[in-house]
Design an enzyme around this catalytic site. Structure first.
Site, PDB file in Angstrom:
ATOM      1  N   HIS A   1      46.270  32.531  34.843  1.00  0.00           N
ATOM      2  CA  HIS A   1      45.157  32.439  35.798  1.00  0.00           C
ATOM      3  C   HIS A   1      44.730  33.851  36.181  1.00  0.00           C
ATOM      4  CE1 HIS A   1      45.919  28.148  36.665  1.00  0.00           C
ATOM      5  NE2 HIS A   1      47.199  28.457  36.620  1.00  0.00           N
TER       6      HIS A   1
ATOM      7  N   CYS B   1      54.452  57.236  37.381  1.00  0.00           N
ATOM      8  CA  CYS B   1      54.163  58.153  36.274  1.00  0.00           C
ATOM      9  C   CYS B   1      55.466  58.668  35.650  1.00  0.00           C
ATOM     10  CB  CYS B   1      53.321  59.334  36.771  1.00  0.00           C
ATOM     11  SG  CYS B   1      51.544  59.011  36.765  1.00  0.00           S
TER      12      CYS B   1
ATOM     13  N   HIS C   1      50.282  48.518  35.995  1.00  0.00           N
ATOM     14  CA  HIS C   1      51.609  47.899  35.979  1.00  0.00           C
ATOM     15  C   HIS C   1      51.533  46.443  36.400  1.00  0.00           C
ATOM     16  CE1 HIS C   1      51.201  48.763  40.291  1.00  0.00           C
ATOM     17  NE2 HIS C   1      52.192  47.903  40.506  1.00  0.00           N
TER      18      HIS C   1
ATOM     19  N   GLU D   1      38.146  26.486  54.060  1.00  0.00           N
ATOM     20  CA  GLU D   1      39.088  26.620  52.938  1.00  0.00           C
ATOM     21  C   GLU D   1      40.541  26.563  53.420  1.00  0.00           C
ATOM     22  OE1 GLU D   1      36.417  28.548  53.292  1.00  0.00           O
ATOM     23  OE2 GLU D   1      35.422  28.830  51.359  1.00  0.00           O
TER      24      GLU D   1
ATOM     25  N   CYS E   1      52.588  60.048  41.999  1.00  0.00           N
ATOM     26  CA  CYS E   1      52.709  58.625  41.664  1.00  0.00           C
ATOM     27  C   CYS E   1      54.152  58.287  41.281  1.00  0.00           C
ATOM     28  CB  CYS E   1      51.769  58.284  40.509  1.00  0.00           C
ATOM     29  SG  CYS E   1      52.080  56.665  39.782  1.00  0.00           S
TER      30      CYS E   1
ATOM     31  N   GLN F   1      54.220  43.017  37.793  1.00  0.00           N
ATOM     32  CA  GLN F   1      55.504  42.721  38.414  1.00  0.00           C
ATOM     33  C   GLN F   1      56.071  41.443  37.820  1.00  0.00           C
ATOM     34  OE1 GLN F   1      55.877  43.325  42.679  1.00  0.00           O
ATOM     35  NE2 GLN F   1      53.685  43.714  42.756  1.00  0.00           N
TER      36      GLN F   1
ATOM     37  N   CYS G   1      46.871  46.079  45.888  1.00  0.00           N
ATOM     38  CA  CYS G   1      47.642  46.897  44.958  1.00  0.00           C
ATOM     39  C   CYS G   1      47.642  48.332  45.449  1.00  0.00           C
ATOM     40  CB  CYS G   1      47.073  46.821  43.547  1.00  0.00           C
ATOM     41  SG  CYS G   1      48.039  47.785  42.399  1.00  0.00           S
ATOM     42  N   SER G   2      48.820  48.837  45.802  1.00  0.00           N
ATOM     43  CA  SER G   2      48.921  50.130  46.452  1.00  0.00           C
ATOM     44  C   SER G   2      48.878  51.290  45.454  1.00  0.00           C
ATOM     45  CB  SER G   2      50.223  50.200  47.254  1.00  0.00           C
ATOM     46  OG  SER G   2      51.307  49.802  46.433  1.00  0.00           O
TER      47      SER G   2
ATOM     48  N   HIS H   1      48.231  57.287  33.865  1.00  0.00           N
ATOM     49  CA  HIS H   1      47.949  56.850  35.228  1.00  0.00           C
ATOM     50  C   HIS H   1      46.544  56.261  35.365  1.00  0.00           C
ATOM     51  CE1 HIS H   1      48.582  57.066  39.608  1.00  0.00           C
ATOM     52  NE2 HIS H   1      47.322  57.449  39.689  1.00  0.00           N
TER      53      HIS H   1
ATOM     54  N   LYS I   1      34.450  37.178  48.327  1.00  0.00           N
ATOM     55  CA  LYS I   1      34.564  35.813  48.826  1.00  0.00           C
ATOM     56  C   LYS I   1      35.790  35.742  49.733  1.00  0.00           C
ATOM     57  CE  LYS I   1      34.766  31.196  48.796  1.00  0.00           C
ATOM     58  NZ  LYS I   1      33.854  30.354  49.585  1.00  0.00           N
ATOM     59  N   PHE I   2      35.615  35.172  50.914  1.00  0.00           N
ATOM     60  CA  PHE I   2      36.757  34.960  51.797  1.00  0.00           C
ATOM     61  C   PHE I   2      37.180  33.508  51.762  1.00  0.00           C
ATOM     62  CE2 PHE I   2      35.392  38.961  53.754  1.00  0.00           C
ATOM     63  CZ  PHE I   2      36.619  39.587  53.873  1.00  0.00           C
TER      64      PHE I   2
ATOM     65  N   ASN J   1      48.670  42.553  40.138  1.00  0.00           N
ATOM     66  CA  ASN J   1      47.659  42.732  41.174  1.00  0.00           C
ATOM     67  C   ASN J   1      46.876  43.974  40.801  1.00  0.00           C
ATOM     68  OD1 ASN J   1      48.435  40.586  42.831  1.00  0.00           O
ATOM     69  ND2 ASN J   1      50.005  41.840  43.805  1.00  0.00           N
TER      70      ASN J   1
ATOM     71  N   ARG K   1      21.881  31.793  51.864  1.00  0.00           N
ATOM     72  CA  ARG K   1      21.981  32.095  53.290  1.00  0.00           C
ATOM     73  C   ARG K   1      22.032  33.602  53.531  1.00  0.00           C
ATOM     74  NH1 ARG K   1      26.973  31.678  51.393  1.00  0.00           N
ATOM     75  NH2 ARG K   1      28.790  32.399  52.547  1.00  0.00           N
TER      76      ARG K   1
ATOM     77  N   HIS L   1      48.294  53.031  39.129  1.00  0.00           N
ATOM     78  CA  HIS L   1      48.973  53.134  37.835  1.00  0.00           C
ATOM     79  C   HIS L   1      49.089  51.728  37.213  1.00  0.00           C
ATOM     80  CE1 HIS L   1      51.615  55.703  35.214  1.00  0.00           C
ATOM     81  NE2 HIS L   1      51.770  54.491  34.714  1.00  0.00           N
TER      82      HIS L   1
ATOM     83  N   ARG M   1      24.238  27.520  49.074  1.00  0.00           N
ATOM     84  CA  ARG M   1      24.705  28.433  50.119  1.00  0.00           C
ATOM     85  C   ARG M   1      24.495  29.907  49.796  1.00  0.00           C
ATOM     86  NH1 ARG M   1      28.966  28.156  54.236  1.00  0.00           N
ATOM     87  NH2 ARG M   1      30.206  29.240  52.684  1.00  0.00           N
TER      88      ARG M   1
END
Ligand SMILES: [Zn+2]
Ligand SMILES: [Zn+2]
Ligand SMILES: [Zn+2]
Length: 330
Positions: free
Chosen positions: A281, A34, A149, A300, A31, A151, A143-144, A96, A294-295, A136, A10, A147, A7
């Site tokens: 993971h 920080c 980090h 899926e 931030c 969670q 990830c907003s 940062h 990749k979507f 993330n 394609r 910096h 694939r």
């Protein structure tokens, strides 16, 4: 798992993402992670010098939730239950502009120590039965804040993914009288073609069942149930392999590589868990370049995961790249 390597030939090659290539400053006055800066609600971060952990100001889980269960019309169909817990944030560094790949092994070791402290302290609370540590990385993963980090979400109930893994590990242990992932590590070390890199205590590989193109499973070579069981040299080995994986990721397309990563380990429910084998993971969204992702859609979502790049080929690509970060090369 459907594997269709043909694939990649394609014409449509996935979406083209806008590349976030702006270099970050060492300190960003706007931030909220920080050192010394104000967070939402007016709390000010201390002038921290290495790692810094605090309770998320917008925690998705809260400890003070009263216990409750509602079963609408007692039909067992629409059941709601309260869930107590807490959400913590662990800043990896006061800098940062750093990422795991750009931090020293010694600095990452401090992060590992902080994760262990958090896992132990949260897990020791009677109402906390599961501790999920995750990161993330990158805007593509939602990830907003750049910096560095991670969670930690800690709660009463063992969430779906670890619970499924726990059940399968338990069934395998009962049937084969050996830990499933101990067996798997041995098999992958013998085969070699999906292995990316390793040190004395850890193995990084693209798992046989990988869903994401460059998915990585980081696994301890010896049987350990959780991050709290790591001794001094194992903690440093974990820091070492984390730096090497994230450096290889960045070097693959010479960009700060986006991913979601997290540890899976024994729950903190007070039970014995001989079936649990500590691992992490990495789920990165990129497929062919810095901009082509990749979507997971259509087939899926509705039927089964599908991948175009074989796990062996992905492992070879990650093996080929160097462990010197592209920004550190002269
Ligand atoms: Zn910052
Ligand atoms: Zn094991
Ligand atoms: Zn897992």
């Amino acid at each position: 798992m459907l594997v269709s390597p043909h694939r990649t030939q394609r014409p449509w090659q996935g979406s083209v993402e806008k590349q976030a290539s702006d270099a970050q400053p060492q300190y960003d006055p706007s931030c909220y992670l920080c050192p010394g800066n104000a967070r939402a609600g007016g709390v000010r971060n201390p002038d921290y010098g290495s790692t810094f952990a605090f309770t998320n100001d917008f925690a998705a889980l809260r400890p003070e939730v009263p216990a409750g269960r509602i079963d609408q019309e007692e039909r067992g169909l629409l059941v709601s239950e309260s869930e107590a817990g807490t959400c913590r944030v662990v800043c990896f560094s006061p800098r940062h502009d750093l990422t795991l790949a750009r931090m020293s092994v010694l600095e990452i070791r401090t992060v590992v120590d902080t994760w262990i402290e958090e896992y132990r302290e949260l897990g020791a609370q009677g109402a906390i039965h599961h501790v999920q540590i995750f990161e993330n990385r990158g805007e593509m993963m939602g990830c907003s804040n750049p910096h560095p980090h991670s969670q930690i979400w800690a709660n009463q109930t063992i969430p779906d993914e670890p619970r499924k893994e726990q059940e399968h590990q338990r069934v395998y242990l009962e049937k084969h009288k050996i830990c499933m992932l101990c067996d798997y590590v041995e098999l992958e070390q013998e085969a070699g073609q999906r292995v990316i890199c390793e040190n004395v205590f850890f193995l990084a590989l693209v798992p046989f069942w990988a869903v994401w193109p460059f998915e990585v499973l980081l696994i301890s070579k010896i049987h350990l149930a959780d991050i709290g069981a790591l001794d001094d040299s194992m903690r440093s080995a974990l820091a070492d392999i984390l730096k090497r994986i994230t450096t290889r990721y960045d070097n693959l397309f010479e960009i700060p590589f986006p991913y979601s990563m997290g540890f899976h380990q024994a729950p903190t429910d007070g039970e014995a868990h001989p079936e649990w084998h500590f691992h992490a993971h990495f789920y990165p969204p990129l497929l062919r370049s810095a901009t082509v992702r990749k979507f997971m859609v259509g087939y899926e979502m509705l039927a089964s995961p599908q991948r175009d790049l074989t796990p062996e080929l992905a492992a070879a690509r990650l093996r080929e790249v160097r462990e010197v970060h592209y920004l550190d090369r002269v």
